[in-house]
Write an enzyme that holds these catalytic residues in place. Structure first.
Site, mmCIF file in Angstrom:
data_model
loop_
_atom_site.group_PDB
_atom_site.id
_atom_site.type_symbol
_atom_site.label_atom_id
_atom_site.label_comp_id
_atom_site.label_asym_id
_atom_site.label_seq_id
_atom_site.Cartn_x
_atom_site.Cartn_y
_atom_site.Cartn_z
ATOM 1 N N CYS A 47 0.819 -1.212 0.000
ATOM 2 C CA CYS A 47 0.000 0.000 0.000
ATOM 3 C C CYS A 47 0.853 1.263 0.000
ATOM 4 O O CYS A 47 0.678 2.147 -0.831
ATOM 5 C CB CYS A 47 -0.941 0.009 1.199
ATOM 6 S SG CYS A 47 -2.014 1.465 1.248
ATOM 7 N N CYS A 74 -1.401 1.558 -3.146
ATOM 8 C CA CYS A 74 -2.445 2.560 -2.945
ATOM 9 C C CYS A 74 -1.931 3.993 -2.931
ATOM 10 O O CYS A 74 -2.468 4.867 -3.626
ATOM 11 C CB CYS A 74 -3.174 2.307 -1.623
ATOM 12 S SG CYS A 74 -3.468 0.585 -1.216
ATOM 13 N N LYS A 115 0.011 5.201 -6.194
ATOM 14 C CA LYS A 115 -0.968 5.168 -7.293
ATOM 15 C C LYS A 115 -1.943 6.335 -7.191
ATOM 16 O O LYS A 115 -2.229 7.006 -8.195
ATOM 17 C CB LYS A 115 -1.733 3.853 -7.256
ATOM 18 C CG LYS A 115 -2.852 3.743 -8.280
ATOM 19 C CD LYS A 115 -3.808 2.627 -7.894
ATOM 20 C CE LYS A 115 -4.537 2.967 -6.608
ATOM 21 N NZ LYS A 115 -5.402 1.859 -6.150
ATOM 22 N N TYR A 157 -8.903 -3.891 -11.310
ATOM 23 C CA TYR A 157 -8.872 -2.471 -10.978
ATOM 24 C C TYR A 157 -7.498 -1.851 -11.185
ATOM 25 O O TYR A 157 -7.382 -0.675 -11.565
ATOM 26 C CB TYR A 157 -9.370 -2.240 -9.553
ATOM 27 C CG TYR A 157 -8.440 -2.716 -8.457
ATOM 28 C CD1 TYR A 157 -7.541 -1.838 -7.864
ATOM 29 C CD2 TYR A 157 -8.459 -4.025 -8.001
ATOM 30 C CE1 TYR A 157 -6.689 -2.248 -6.859
ATOM 31 C CE2 TYR A 157 -7.611 -4.452 -7.006
ATOM 32 C CZ TYR A 157 -6.728 -3.563 -6.432
ATOM 33 O OH TYR A 157 -5.869 -3.992 -5.443
ATOM 34 N N GLU A 167 -6.986 1.411 -13.522
ATOM 35 C CA GLU A 167 -6.471 2.636 -12.920
ATOM 36 C C GLU A 167 -5.237 3.145 -13.662
ATOM 37 O O GLU A 167 -5.119 4.345 -13.949
ATOM 38 C CB GLU A 167 -6.151 2.392 -11.446
ATOM 39 C CG GLU A 167 -7.395 2.223 -10.597
ATOM 40 C CD GLU A 167 -7.119 1.747 -9.188
ATOM 41 O OE1 GLU A 167 -8.001 1.896 -8.334
ATOM 42 O OE2 GLU A 167 -6.020 1.215 -8.934
ATOM 43 N N HIS A 203 -28.296 19.870 -1.993
ATOM 44 C CA HIS A 203 -28.520 20.311 -3.373
ATOM 45 C C HIS A 203 -27.711 21.568 -3.683
ATOM 46 O O HIS A 203 -27.631 22.467 -2.841
ATOM 47 C CB HIS A 203 -30.009 20.612 -3.578
ATOM 48 C CG HIS A 203 -30.357 20.986 -4.977
ATOM 49 N ND1 HIS A 203 -30.450 20.049 -5.980
ATOM 50 C CD2 HIS A 203 -30.599 22.197 -5.538
ATOM 51 C CE1 HIS A 203 -30.757 20.672 -7.102
ATOM 52 N NE2 HIS A 203 -30.849 21.982 -6.865
ATOM 53 N N GLU A 237 -26.911 13.602 -3.681
ATOM 54 C CA GLU A 237 -28.337 13.681 -3.374
ATOM 55 C C GLU A 237 -29.181 12.752 -4.234
ATOM 56 O O GLU A 237 -30.315 12.418 -3.874
ATOM 57 C CB GLU A 237 -28.836 15.117 -3.537
ATOM 58 C CG GLU A 237 -28.967 15.591 -4.972
ATOM 59 C CD GLU A 237 -29.624 16.957 -5.085
ATOM 60 O OE1 GLU A 237 -30.606 17.216 -4.353
ATOM 61 O OE2 GLU A 237 -29.154 17.766 -5.904
#
Length: 453
Positions: free
Chosen positions: A42, A47, A50, A176, A180, A442, A447
């Site tokens: 990581c 992680c 990256k 993934y 990525e 909003h 939302e």
């Protein structure tokens, strides 16, 4: 029986660091062995670096998007060595930070790889160390397919260290990591060709996420070629020739570099697990360390957490598993970790994230007739003036009879940040009525989850 340590940890990645520090906080004499930089996949080669590259790759779009909002267009120039150097500097800083935290926690760091000699003894360099309890947290490593010339390809590990930016790049894989890096490199100015064996990337994710990310990759200029079989890589004067078949026809193209990101496997080589009597789980694609719900192996005093167990291969999961082992064994607080409803994200472009069951998983478990699916796809307000064909997808998978939320899925900017909050609701058993009763913020993308009808 005399032991050198109460707990000896093999691997200073996320799970090992968390377990050793937590155990030491309870008064256990703990040590951790690591043959590479402290921090594991990581921090050092996953992680963290990256995500920094993802941030860097998005500025090219921001320069373009600004024009529609009245900003004068600029001709920007990207410098690869600057970004790579800055990323490695930050990785080094974080690695040293974790080293310091171990020292402050009174955990001894041994900067060498450990190998089992017997169930209680490990060889670390020239030392033989005996421990009452041992935790294996060695993570995983990238794999490559068995095809001619595959040694010409690099993995995600080497991507962070490339001295020169490739002008053209072939990416192999549908998971993934591959998705990525395709987005990163395309955003930084490399022309990317992405090859996948299946129809869509991100197998295992909800189909609407697969479709949304696939569409986004195409919109960002990535040349995605699905349903292929890779045959060979060849070194030529112009670069690396990629040879593959699609629909029975053979195709070839040449690129500066090839990234192989077809998957990862538990990093078990050289551990000496057979000397320790630790059993493996061989029912999955790659052998992993077999553990029970307490992360205990076939030896009652040996534990394993994180990617080497091939349960849910995510950094926060490894951390939670490691801490649970320490709490149980040294803190007199026995507990296990639930691997249900763990949120995950793909830092693709567009970003994607989800928590809970995909529609296909829910249909298998409950039957399609017992579900309600709420879904919306729209252009986000941000792109009102950019002229780009970006789309956001939001989706709820709901059990019909009690309206319990089974899955939440999103493709679009800030998906990970939004789904993190949704994960709390899903973990607490929220229903569609709970979502409907919540007043949205909003105007925002988030939302839409409380206005779906």
């Amino acid at each position: 029986m005399d032991f050198d340590y109460d707990l000896f940890v093999i691997g200073a990645g996320s799970g090992g660091l968390a377990a050793s520090k937590r155990a030491a906080s309870y008064g256990a004499k703990a040590a951790i062995a690591e043959g590479e930089d402290v921090g594991g996949t990581c921090v050092v080669r996953g992680c963290v670096p990256k995500k920094l590259l993802v941030y860097g790759s998005k500025f090219s779009d921001l320069y373009e998007d600004a024009v529609g909002y009245g900003w004068k267009g600029v001709k920007s120039k990207f410098n690869w060595p600057t970004l790579i150097s800055n990323v490695q500097r930050e990785v080094h800083r974080l690695s040293l930070l974790h080293t310091d935290l171990l020292a402050k926690a009174n955990v001894e760091l041994i900067s060498q790889r450990a190998t089992f000699i017997d169930p209680h003894t490990v060889q670390v360099g020239e030392r033989q160390i005996r421990a009452a309890k041992i935790l294996i947290a060695v993570g995983g490593e990238a794999i490559k397919p068995d095809i001619p010339g595959i040694e010409l390809s690099i993995t995600s590990r080497e991507m962070f260290l490339l001295a020169k930016q490739p002008k053209t790049l072939a990416v192999l894989g549908a998971g993934y990591i591959s998705v990525e890096f395709s987005g990163i490199m395309q955003g930084l100015g490399t022309q990317v060709t992405h090859l996948i064996r299946g129809e869509r990337p991100l197998r295992g994710f909800d189909r609407d996420i697969q479709d949304g990310v696939y569409e986004g990759m195409l919109n960002h200029g990535i040349n995605v070629i699905p349903e292929i079989e890779l045959l060979e890589l060849k070194k030529t004067k112009k670069g690396i020739k990629v040879i593959y078949t699609q629909a029975g026809e053979t195709h070839k193209f040449t690129v500066d570099a090839v990234l192989c990101a077809i998957g990862r496997a538990p990093n078990l080589e050289g551990l000496g697990l057979e000397q320790a009597g630790v059993n493996l789980n061989t029912s999955s694609r790659f052998p992993s360390i077999a553990v029970d719900e307490w992360s205990r192996t076939s030896q009652s005093h040996i534990f394993a957490v994180g990617d080497c167990t091939d349960r849910v291969n995510l950094t926060p999961v490894a951390i939670a598993e490691g801490r649970a082992v320490a709490d149980t064994e040294f803190g007199h607080q026995p507990r296990t970790i639930s691997h249900d409803n763990i949120a995950s994200a793909v830092f693709s472009q567009p970003e994607a994230a989800s928590v809970g069951l995909s529609q296909a998983q829910a249909e298998d478990r409950y039957g399609a007739e017992n579900l309600k699916i709420y879904r919306a796809k729209f252009r986000p307000m941000y792109h009102s003036f950019t002229g780009k064909a970006e789309k956001v997808m939001v989706k709820l998978v709901v059990e019909a009879h009690n309206e319990k939320i089974l899955g939440v899925h999103m493709v679009g900017d800030h998906a990970a940040e939004i789904i993190q909050g949704m994960a709390i609701a899903v973990k607490m058993g929220a229903t569609k009525k709970d979502f409907d009763a919540t007043i949205g913020i909003h105007p925002s993308t988030a939302e839409e989850f409380v206005t779906l009808r």
